[in-house]
Design a protein around this motif. Structure first.
Motif, PDB file in Angstrom:
ATOM      1  N   ILE A  94       0.832  -1.198   0.000  1.00  0.00           N
ATOM      2  CA  ILE A  94       0.000   0.000   0.000  1.00  0.00           C
ATOM      3  C   ILE A  94       0.868   1.249   0.000  1.00  0.00           C
ATOM      4  O   ILE A  94       1.657   1.476   0.932  1.00  0.00           O
ATOM      5  CB  ILE A  94      -0.940   0.009   1.219  1.00  0.00           C
ATOM      6  N   HIS A  95       0.709   2.042  -1.063  1.00  0.00           N
ATOM      7  CA  HIS A  95       1.373   3.344  -1.115  1.00  0.00           C
ATOM      8  C   HIS A  95       0.429   4.344  -0.459  1.00  0.00           C
ATOM      9  O   HIS A  95      -0.601   4.716  -1.021  1.00  0.00           O
ATOM     10  CB  HIS A  95       1.658   3.750  -2.571  1.00  0.00           C
ATOM     11  N   GLY A  96       0.758   4.725   0.769  1.00  0.00           N
ATOM     12  CA  GLY A  96      -0.138   5.623   1.474  1.00  0.00           C
ATOM     13  C   GLY A  96       0.318   5.914   2.883  1.00  0.00           C
ATOM     14  O   GLY A  96       1.431   5.578   3.289  1.00  0.00           O
ATOM     15  N   ASP A  97      -0.584   6.537   3.617  1.00  0.00           N
ATOM     16  CA  ASP A  97      -0.335   7.024   4.963  1.00  0.00           C
ATOM     17  C   ASP A  97      -0.867   6.016   5.975  1.00  0.00           C
ATOM     18  O   ASP A  97      -2.068   5.705   5.984  1.00  0.00           O
ATOM     19  CB  ASP A  97      -1.043   8.377   5.120  1.00  0.00           C
ATOM     20  N   PHE A  98       0.001   5.518   6.821  1.00  0.00           N
ATOM     21  CA  PHE A  98      -0.388   4.586   7.876  1.00  0.00           C
ATOM     22  C   PHE A  98      -1.594   5.097   8.657  1.00  0.00           C
ATOM     23  O   PHE A  98      -2.507   4.328   8.995  1.00  0.00           O
ATOM     24  CB  PHE A  98       0.803   4.383   8.818  1.00  0.00           C
ATOM     25  N   PHE A  99      -1.622   6.385   8.928  1.00  0.00           N
ATOM     26  CA  PHE A  99      -2.669   6.948   9.774  1.00  0.00           C
ATOM     27  C   PHE A  99      -4.032   6.981   9.084  1.00  0.00           C
ATOM     28  O   PHE A  99      -5.041   7.264   9.726  1.00  0.00           O
ATOM     29  CB  PHE A  99      -2.268   8.344  10.255  1.00  0.00           C
ATOM     30  N   GLU A 100      -4.055   6.688   7.796  1.00  0.00           N
ATOM     31  CA  GLU A 100      -5.325   6.664   7.067  1.00  0.00           C
ATOM     32  C   GLU A 100      -5.814   5.250   6.772  1.00  0.00           C
ATOM     33  O   GLU A 100      -6.862   5.065   6.160  1.00  0.00           O
ATOM     34  CB  GLU A 100      -5.189   7.456   5.762  1.00  0.00           C
ATOM     35  N   LEU A 101      -5.050   4.242   7.195  1.00  0.00           N
ATOM     36  CA  LEU A 101      -5.457   2.854   6.952  1.00  0.00           C
ATOM     37  C   LEU A 101      -6.779   2.536   7.652  1.00  0.00           C
ATOM     38  O   LEU A 101      -7.031   3.008   8.763  1.00  0.00           O
ATOM     39  CB  LEU A 101      -4.407   1.885   7.484  1.00  0.00           C
ATOM     40  N   GLN A 102      -7.582   1.742   6.978  1.00  0.00           N
ATOM     41  CA  GLN A 102      -8.830   1.248   7.568  1.00  0.00           C
ATOM     42  C   GLN A 102      -8.895  -0.249   7.296  1.00  0.00           C
ATOM     43  O   GLN A 102      -9.323  -0.681   6.242  1.00  0.00           O
ATOM     44  CB  GLN A 102     -10.039   1.961   6.946  1.00  0.00           C
ATOM     45  N   SER A 103      -8.432  -1.029   8.246  1.00  0.00           N
ATOM     46  CA  SER A 103      -8.438  -2.474   8.099  1.00  0.00           C
ATOM     47  C   SER A 103      -8.290  -3.082   9.481  1.00  0.00           C
ATOM     48  O   SER A 103      -8.387  -2.371  10.483  1.00  0.00           O
ATOM     49  CB  SER A 103      -7.309  -2.931   7.162  1.00  0.00           C
ATOM     50  N   ALA A 104      -8.057  -4.387   9.551  1.00  0.00           N
ATOM     51  CA  ALA A 104      -7.878  -5.040  10.843  1.00  0.00           C
ATOM     52  C   ALA A 104      -6.796  -6.104  10.721  1.00  0.00           C
ATOM     53  O   ALA A 104      -6.754  -6.843   9.736  1.00  0.00           O
ATOM     54  CB  ALA A 104      -9.186  -5.663  11.303  1.00  0.00           C
ATOM     55  N   PHE A 105      -5.946  -6.181  11.732  1.00  0.00           N
ATOM     56  CA  PHE A 105      -4.792  -7.072  11.698  1.00  0.00           C
ATOM     57  C   PHE A 105      -4.657  -7.798  13.029  1.00  0.00           C
ATOM     58  O   PHE A 105      -5.065  -7.302  14.077  1.00  0.00           O
ATOM     59  CB  PHE A 105      -3.517  -6.282  11.401  1.00  0.00           C
ATOM     60  N   ASP A 106      -4.034  -8.965  12.972  1.00  0.00           N
ATOM     61  CA  ASP A 106      -3.736  -9.735  14.179  1.00  0.00           C
ATOM     62  C   ASP A 106      -2.413  -9.316  14.807  1.00  0.00           C
ATOM     63  O   ASP A 106      -2.219  -9.457  16.015  1.00  0.00           O
ATOM     64  CB  ASP A 106      -3.659 -11.233  13.845  1.00  0.00           C
ATOM     65  N   LEU A 107      -1.513  -8.822  13.966  1.00  0.00           N
ATOM     66  CA  LEU A 107      -0.155  -8.513  14.417  1.00  0.00           C
ATOM     67  C   LEU A 107       0.368  -7.322  13.629  1.00  0.00           C
ATOM     68  O   LEU A 107       0.248  -7.281  12.402  1.00  0.00           O
ATOM     69  CB  LEU A 107       0.748  -9.733  14.183  1.00  0.00           C
ATOM     70  N   ILE A 108       0.920  -6.356  14.341  1.00  0.00           N
ATOM     71  CA  ILE A 108       1.620  -5.234  13.706  1.00  0.00           C
ATOM     72  C   ILE A 108       3.074  -5.306  14.141  1.00  0.00           C
ATOM     73  O   ILE A 108       3.366  -5.405  15.338  1.00  0.00           O
ATOM     74  CB  ILE A 108       0.989  -3.881  14.084  1.00  0.00           C
ATOM     75  N   LEU A 109       3.975  -5.307  13.158  1.00  0.00           N
ATOM     76  CA  LEU A 109       5.415  -5.369  13.434  1.00  0.00           C
ATOM     77  C   LEU A 109       6.017  -3.979  13.305  1.00  0.00           C
ATOM     78  O   LEU A 109       5.863  -3.315  12.270  1.00  0.00           O
ATOM     79  CB  LEU A 109       6.105  -6.328  12.461  1.00  0.00           C
ATOM     80  N   GLU A 110       6.698  -3.552  14.338  1.00  0.00           N
ATOM     81  CA  GLU A 110       7.322  -2.232  14.397  1.00  0.00           C
ATOM     82  C   GLU A 110       8.824  -2.365  14.202  1.00  0.00           C
ATOM     83  O   GLU A 110       9.511  -3.029  14.978  1.00  0.00           O
ATOM     84  CB  GLU A 110       7.017  -1.571  15.750  1.00  0.00           C
ATOM     85  N   GLN A 111       9.318  -1.730  13.123  1.00  0.00           N
ATOM     86  CA  GLN A 111      10.752  -1.756  12.825  1.00  0.00           C
ATOM     87  C   GLN A 111      11.134  -0.419  12.189  1.00  0.00           C
ATOM     88  O   GLN A 111      10.920  -0.212  10.999  1.00  0.00           O
ATOM     89  CB  GLN A 111      11.072  -2.920  11.880  1.00  0.00           C
ATOM     90  N   THR A 112      11.657   0.491  12.975  1.00  0.00           N
ATOM     91  CA  THR A 112      12.162   1.805  12.553  1.00  0.00           C
ATOM     92  C   THR A 112      11.101   2.726  11.939  1.00  0.00           C
ATOM     93  O   THR A 112      11.446   3.682  11.252  1.00  0.00           O
ATOM     94  CB  THR A 112      13.385   1.702  11.593  1.00  0.00           C
ATOM     95  N   PHE A 113       9.823   2.484  12.189  1.00  0.00           N
ATOM     96  CA  PHE A 113       8.793   3.429  11.745  1.00  0.00           C
ATOM     97  C   PHE A 113       8.489   4.446  12.837  1.00  0.00           C
ATOM     98  O   PHE A 113       8.466   5.656  12.584  1.00  0.00           O
ATOM     99  CB  PHE A 113       7.511   2.679  11.342  1.00  0.00           C
TER     100      PHE A 113
END
Length: 197
Positions: A94-113
């Motif tokens: 997805i080319h876009g802004d994380f803060f505008e995402l509208q979905s649902a996930f089981d796991l979010i991985l954080e790496q240097t964001f």
């Protein structure tokens, strides 16, 4: 510092076009590889925000995790992933802004964001992660435990600061010094595992 200019979509894409990516280690980080290697449910819906060249997504994909979504402002970074992993679905890049995402996930991985966004957005980040996660979903990854920079990314931080953002929203199962950081980040990272409450 003008955050709107410096941390814009164009700013980040130019960094990738010009290979000005000092944070990019060229492979999946050891702590995230270790975490991923113990996951057994390959059906997990996983998001990697601000993933850049997304070596974590590539590793997951090649290990049978097909519900991996990457979001980034840089078209160049997303193209780099597609070139390395041609069968990775375009709809999951997805080319876009994380803060505008509208979905649902089981796991979010954080790496240097987290360290790359304007620090003024950190509470908004915590809120957005909470919104995007399914019930019992998890935020897992790495946060810098170091002052770093005030005027440009990567922006640093500390455990007490992070606890303030996340504790109202998550069970903070793990927020501890990372034992298997890469050499250049040794002693400067916290490994986190936060469960949505």
């Amino acid at each position: 510092m003008s955050e709107s200019i410096r941390l814009s979509e164009a700013f980040w894409d130019n960094r990738y076009q010009n290979n000005e990516t000092g944070w990019d280690i060229g492979t999946i980080s050891t702590p995230l590889k270790t975490y991923i290697d113990q996951l057994t449910d390959t059906d997990l819906k996983i998001l990697i925000p601000g993933a850049g060249n997304a070596y974590e997504a590539e590793y997951l994909w090649h290990n049978g995790f097909k519900n991996v979504t990457v979001v980034d402002w840089s078209k160049t970074a997303l193209s780099n992933i597609k070139n390395r992993v041609p069968d990775f679905p375009k709809s999951q890049l997805i080319h876009g802004d994380f803060f505008e995402l509208q979905s649902a996930f089981d796991l979010i991985l954080e790496q240097t964001f987290f360290c790359a966004i304007n620090p003024n957005l950190r509470q908004q980040y915590a809120n957005k992660v909470h919104q995007l996660l399914e019930d019992n979903g998890k935020l897992v990854g790495l946060l810098f435990n170091d002052k770093l920079n005030n005027e440009h990314p990567p922006f640093g931080g500390s455990k007490p600061e992070y606890v303030n953002y996340f504790k109202p929203l998550f069970e903070l199962e793990i927020i501890e010094p990372c034992y298997n950081s890469i050499a250049s980040r040794d002693g400067r990272e916290l490994f986190i595992k936060f469960n949505k409450t």
